[in-house]
Write an enzyme that holds these catalytic residues in place. Structure first.
Site, mmCIF file in Angstrom:
data_model
loop_
_atom_site.group_PDB
_atom_site.id
_atom_site.type_symbol
_atom_site.label_atom_id
_atom_site.label_comp_id
_atom_site.label_asym_id
_atom_site.label_seq_id
_atom_site.Cartn_x
_atom_site.Cartn_y
_atom_site.Cartn_z
ATOM 1 N N ARG A 142 0.727 -1.335 0.057
ATOM 2 C CA ARG A 142 0.025 -0.064 0.077
ATOM 3 C C ARG A 142 1.028 1.434 -0.192
ATOM 4 N NH1 ARG A 142 -5.649 -0.505 2.439
ATOM 5 N NH2 ARG A 142 -6.192 -2.556 2.048
ATOM 6 N N TYR A 145 0.398 4.470 -2.164
ATOM 7 C CA TYR A 145 -0.605 5.447 -1.840
ATOM 8 C C TYR A 145 -0.465 6.168 -0.490
ATOM 9 C CZ TYR A 145 -5.905 6.887 -1.179
ATOM 10 O OH TYR A 145 -6.652 7.411 -0.821
ATOM 11 N N PHE A 191 -19.416 -6.448 -2.826
ATOM 12 C CA PHE A 191 -20.183 -7.138 -2.097
ATOM 13 C C PHE A 191 -21.713 -6.759 -2.737
ATOM 14 C CE2 PHE A 191 -18.372 -7.643 2.485
ATOM 15 C CZ PHE A 191 -17.128 -8.425 1.722
ATOM 16 N N TYR A 204 -12.424 -11.288 2.721
ATOM 17 C CA TYR A 204 -11.106 -11.417 2.855
ATOM 18 C C TYR A 204 -10.749 -11.788 4.264
ATOM 19 C CZ TYR A 204 -11.093 -9.490 -1.896
ATOM 20 O OH TYR A 204 -11.103 -9.167 -3.264
ATOM 21 N N GLY A 205 -9.756 -13.035 4.405
ATOM 22 C CA GLY A 205 -9.499 -13.126 5.815
ATOM 23 C C GLY A 205 -10.867 -13.818 6.643
ATOM 24 N N THR A 210 -12.094 -4.489 10.546
ATOM 25 C CA THR A 210 -12.969 -3.314 10.773
ATOM 26 C C THR A 210 -12.767 -2.129 9.698
ATOM 27 O OG1 THR A 210 -12.159 -2.044 12.650
ATOM 28 C CG2 THR A 210 -13.481 -3.806 13.055
ATOM 29 N N ARG A 275 -9.997 0.320 11.781
ATOM 30 C CA ARG A 275 -10.246 1.560 11.337
ATOM 31 C C ARG A 275 -11.361 2.390 11.743
ATOM 32 N NH1 ARG A 275 -9.234 2.058 5.263
ATOM 33 N NH2 ARG A 275 -6.991 1.781 5.407
HETATM 34 N N1 UDP Z 1 -12.406 -6.807 1.317
HETATM 35 C C1 UDP Z 1 -13.149 -7.975 1.456
HETATM 36 N N2 UDP Z 1 -13.807 -8.478 0.214
HETATM 37 C C2 UDP Z 1 -13.715 -7.691 -0.921
HETATM 38 C C3 UDP Z 1 -12.979 -6.604 -0.846
HETATM 39 C C4 UDP Z 1 -12.320 -5.875 0.279
HETATM 40 O O1 UDP Z 1 -13.178 -8.601 2.624
HETATM 41 O O2 UDP Z 1 -14.268 -8.157 -1.855
HETATM 42 C C5 UDP Z 1 -11.901 -6.187 2.460
HETATM 43 C C6 UDP Z 1 -10.566 -5.847 2.626
HETATM 44 O O3 UDP Z 1 -9.765 -6.889 2.716
HETATM 45 C C7 UDP Z 1 -10.347 -4.827 3.563
HETATM 46 C C8 UDP Z 1 -11.805 -4.046 3.756
HETATM 47 O O4 UDP Z 1 -12.649 -5.042 2.972
HETATM 48 O O5 UDP Z 1 -10.064 -5.351 4.942
HETATM 49 C C9 UDP Z 1 -11.902 -2.605 3.013
HETATM 50 O O6 UDP Z 1 -11.446 -2.982 1.677
HETATM 51 P P1 UDP Z 1 -11.220 -1.801 0.480
HETATM 52 O O7 UDP Z 1 -10.514 -2.205 -0.466
HETATM 53 O O8 UDP Z 1 -12.819 -1.225 0.352
HETATM 54 O O9 UDP Z 1 -10.322 -0.473 1.462
HETATM 55 P P2 UDP Z 1 -9.473 -0.274 2.541
HETATM 56 O O10 UDP Z 1 -10.115 0.261 3.660
HETATM 57 O O11 UDP Z 1 -8.825 -1.663 2.749
HETATM 58 O O12 UDP Z 1 -8.411 0.622 1.743
#
Ligand code: UDP
Length: 311
Positions: A142, A145, A191, A204-205, A210, A275
């Site tokens: 990351r 960014y 989603f 994911y995970g 959060t 977060r």
């Molecule tokens: N995430 C997920 N499934 C998805 C896309 C994202 O579980 O299809 C999770 C991602 O791993 C993260 C959270 O959702 O923990 C938010 O991801 P996003 O890419 O929206 O933004 P971030 O806050 O991570 O920059």
């Protein structure tokens, strides 16, 4: 009438900002459409007080007319986008910020930069206050960014000091709503798209991480209030209502009345565990706080995706 320049005006947040500011101002939108879309402001193109300048902010920009305010939003912002175009992301926030600060100097314009909660990285302090320095890997996935936004913040405070500029730094936490791209890879568009198509919803995970999601129409007035204020920031802007990603998946399946199942996929490397913004500063400085509940904002976003992409 003020003249306001918005970089990234074709993007999700930028186009909503154009909509709000065009009512009483002349708006110049600068974008190179690397992640933004013209259709986001197609309805503004025939307005006399709207102008589109197709330009990459990485190159210096020349504008002949007066400019009163500059909002610098131009940057890829979803983890999927910036992992695919990391150099462009680094340069939009470094060279791009320098070019816009130089323009602000030349025009004696106010300058607002949209930084991010990502400057806190995977935070060790919870909720995150502006005084927290963050926990960022400078060479991680990351970093293009996170580090370029951090560099931009430093450039801004040093320009402010040296040239006595009127600058503002906003740190935006996850924003969502209509005009997000269905394939931008972020969690809410993913989603909703999956649930509406009855596909598996990919958590994911374990989904215990959060986030705190702010509806776009709550964010826009905060940016405008910050620009009008005497406050230089950095100022957190976001909704402090925290939710796990698993809860979010369940909520979206319920709101879309979908039969989708939740499946689990590997957690991306260095995905922040939690977060949540501390927005005391924004509350006390100009009485701002989000009003739209997550369910309400999600319903509007689902309607948008349904009618536009999955009718
Ligand atoms: N995430 C997920 N499934 C998805 C896309 C994202 O579980 O299809 C999770 C991602 O791993 C993260 C959270 O959702 O923990 C938010 O991801 P996003 O890419 O929206 O933004 P971030 O806050 O991570 O920059």
């Amino acid at each position: 009438m003020k003249t306001i320049l918005i970089t990234g005006g074709a993007g999700f947040i930028g186009s909503h900002l154009c909509d709000a500011l065009i009512k009483e101002n002349r708006v110049i939108c600068v974008d190179n459409f690397i992640t933004g879309k013209k259709e986001n402001f197609a309805h503004l193109l025939d307005k006399k007080n709207f102008e589109l300048v197709v330009h990459n902010v990485v190159q210096p920009i020349e504008i002949k007319e007066k400019i009163d305010e500059i909002y610098h939003l131009a940057s890829p912002a979803s983890p999927l986008d910036y992992s695919q175009i990391p150099i462009e992301t680094l340069l939009a926030n470094s060279y791009g910020t320098k070019n816009l600060l130089d323009l602000a100097r030349q025009k004696k314009a106010r300058f607002l930069f949209t930084s991010t909660s990502e400057v806190y990285g995977d935070p060790l302090v919870h909720p995150q206050k502006e005084s927290y320095w963050g926990n960022v890997d400078p060479i991680g996935p990351r970093s293009c960014y996170d580090e370029s936004k951090r560099f931009a913040e430093s450039l801004i405070v040093n320009y402010k000091e040296k040239y006595n500029l009127n600058t503002k730094i906003a740190r935006l936490f996850n924003v969502y709503g209509p005009r997000m791209r269905p394939k931008d890879g972020r969690v809410i568009p993913n989603f909703i798209g999956q649930a509406l198509q009855k596909k598996d919803v990919t958590v994911y995970g374990k989904g215990t991480q959060t986030r705190s999601f702010c509806y776009i129409l709550d964010m826009i007035p905060a940016l405008i209030k910050l620009m009008a204020s005497l406050e230089p920031g950095p100022m957190n802007l976001g909704d402090p209502t925290e939710i796990t990603i698993l809860e979010l998946a369940r909520k979206i399946i319920e709101l879309t009345k979908s039969e989708s199942k939740i499946i689990y996929k590997p957690l991306p490397k260095e995905d922040p565990k939690r977060r949540k913004p501390d927005i005391t500063l924004a509350k006390t400085k100009f009485g701002w706080q989000p009003k739209v509940y997550l369910d309400e904002g999600l319903k509007k976003t689902i309607e948008y995706f349904k009618s536009k992409y999955f009718a």
